[in-house]
Design an enzyme around this catalytic site. Structure first.
Site, PDB file in Angstrom:
ATOM      1  N   LYS A 101       2.650  20.323  -0.300  1.00 27.12           N
ATOM      2  CA  LYS A 101       3.490  21.759   0.457  1.00 27.12           C
ATOM      3  C   LYS A 101       3.182  22.834  -0.274  1.00 27.12           C
ATOM      4  O   LYS A 101       3.917  23.029  -1.332  1.00 27.12           O
ATOM      5  CB  LYS A 101       4.939  21.499   0.935  1.00 27.12           C
ATOM      6  CG  LYS A 101       5.672  22.903   1.522  1.00 27.12           C
ATOM      7  CD  LYS A 101       7.215  22.469   1.831  1.00 27.12           C
ATOM      8  CE  LYS A 101       7.774  23.871   2.251  1.00 27.12           C
ATOM      9  NZ  LYS A 101       9.225  23.798   2.167  1.00 27.12           N
ATOM     10  N   GLY A 162      17.840  28.260   3.494  1.00 26.11           N
ATOM     11  CA  GLY A 162      19.172  27.976   3.207  1.00 26.11           C
ATOM     12  C   GLY A 162      20.115  28.810   3.790  1.00 26.11           C
ATOM     13  O   GLY A 162      21.426  28.661   3.719  1.00 26.11           O
ATOM     14  N   ALA A 188      12.781  25.803   7.379  1.00 22.00           N
ATOM     15  CA  ALA A 188      13.863  26.696   6.755  1.00 22.00           C
ATOM     16  C   ALA A 188      14.575  27.331   7.895  1.00 22.00           C
ATOM     17  O   ALA A 188      14.196  27.738   8.724  1.00 22.00           O
ATOM     18  CB  ALA A 188      12.972  27.722   6.071  1.00 22.00           C
ATOM     19  N   GLY A 189      15.959  27.543   7.563  1.00 22.10           N
ATOM     20  CA  GLY A 189      16.967  28.173   8.409  1.00 22.10           C
ATOM     21  C   GLY A 189      17.555  27.034   9.231  1.00 22.10           C
ATOM     22  O   GLY A 189      18.451  27.654  10.076  1.00 22.10           O
ATOM     23  N   ASN A 210      16.243  20.708   4.156  1.00 17.80           N
ATOM     24  CA  ASN A 210      16.859  20.174   2.945  1.00 17.80           C
ATOM     25  C   ASN A 210      18.268  20.692   3.094  1.00 17.80           C
ATOM     26  O   ASN A 210      19.266  19.778   3.153  1.00 17.80           O
ATOM     27  CB  ASN A 210      16.041  20.496   1.900  1.00 17.80           C
ATOM     28  CG  ASN A 210      16.754  20.129   0.524  1.00 17.80           C
ATOM     29  OD1 ASN A 210      16.323  20.318  -0.561  1.00 17.80           O
ATOM     30  ND2 ASN A 210      17.584  19.152   0.602  1.00 17.80           N
ATOM     31  N   THR A 211      18.504  21.910   2.908  1.00 18.61           N
ATOM     32  CA  THR A 211      20.225  22.278   2.719  1.00 18.61           C
ATOM     33  C   THR A 211      20.953  21.979   3.863  1.00 18.61           C
ATOM     34  O   THR A 211      22.008  21.769   3.742  1.00 18.61           O
ATOM     35  CB  THR A 211      20.100  23.884   2.676  1.00 18.61           C
ATOM     36  OG1 THR A 211      18.906  24.110   1.671  1.00 18.61           O
ATOM     37  CG2 THR A 211      21.338  24.345   2.105  1.00 18.61           C
TER      38      THR A 211
END
Length: 264
Positions: A101, A162, A188-189, A210-211
């Site tokens: 990635k 995040g 993301a987001g 992830n987050t």
């Protein structure tokens, strides 16, 4: 339902890709991954011990590559040169692993992608035989250029890394999906399960997060929710939703043959 996600010629039954960072320990990491059903897991090479730090807990022990497809990433890189160097190291640490990635960030505050450096790094990595899944902005022109370079998947942001703000520009995502033939994966987001479902309902090939999981009060339970949301969103997309209308003159139940009430 036989509906695999195909990346670089390999099939995956899960369309949810999950990061391995930000958990309290590797035990929680493994529990969340198991609950998510993810088969592809991202690994920040600069922040995760894969054996380069002797005597410290090793992710390879908790999340063995024999059970998961590793996706080493370039988190924390701000130039094409740093990103390329990091993924060359990843290939050495993971015995020639080529699926990676790529992300090249523009600044440490927003973590917005630097698309100029991303394009440059992608050209070098593809030329060196890497199979590049690339994080980028939601610009459809840049996305197409990354596909033309040879990236095996393009991963536009839904909102900032995040942030948990969800999908802020679904129209750009649709433009990207219309123009590309490689998988388009939201990266993301994402903040909660409904965000993942919306991404899949739009027609995205998958969701990477992830987050949203690691930052939840109960990461393992959130991982389970994300698994269900991703699958439900995909099924809804394949089913084809009813058209939106301000109102409908046709009742949901047929009126033909209904017995009229008696008049006094």
């Amino acid at each position: 339902m036989n509906d695999p996600l195909i990346i670089a010629g390999k099939s995956y039954s899960s369309r949810l890709l999950v990061g391995t960072g930000k958990y309290k320990d590797f035990t929680e990491t493994r529990a969340a991954l198991d609950a998510s059903g993810a088969e592809i897991v991202t690994v920040a090479i600069r922040r995760t011990n894969l054996g380069q730090n002797a005597g410290e807990p090793n992710l390879l022990d908790a999340v063995p590559p024999s059970e998961f497809t590793y996706l080493p990433n370039t988190a924390g890189c701000y130039s094409a040169e740093d990103a390329v160097r990091t993924l060359r190291l990843a290939r050495e640490l993971l015995d020639g692993h080529s699926l990676v990635k790529l992300e090249v960030l523009g600044d440490p505050q927003s973590l917005y992608p630097n698309v100029i450096e991303t394009l440059a790094a992608a050209k070098t990595l593809v030329a060196e035989g890497f199979q590049v899944m690339v994080y980028t902005s939601d610009d459809p022109i840049i996305a197409k250029q990354l596909e033309d370079i040879g990236c095996v998947a393009v991963m536009p942001l839904a909102s900032l890394i995040g942030s948990g703000m969800g999908i802020l520009n679904p129209w750009n995502l649709q433009l990207i999906m219309e123009r590309l033939t490689v998988p388009v994966i939201v990266d993301a987001g994402v903040g909660t399960a409904s965000d993942a479902a919306i991404a899949m309902e739009l027609g995205c090939a998958g969701v990477l997060m992830n987050t949203a999981i690691a930052g939840a009060q109960n990461p393992v339970l959130m991982a389970s929710a994300m698994k269900k949301a991703t699958a439900a969103g995909r099924e809804a997309f394949l089913a084809g939703r009813m058209p939106k209308k301000l109102y409908s003159a046709s009742p949901s139940s047929p009126t033909a043959g209904v017995i009229a009430s008696a008049r006094p």
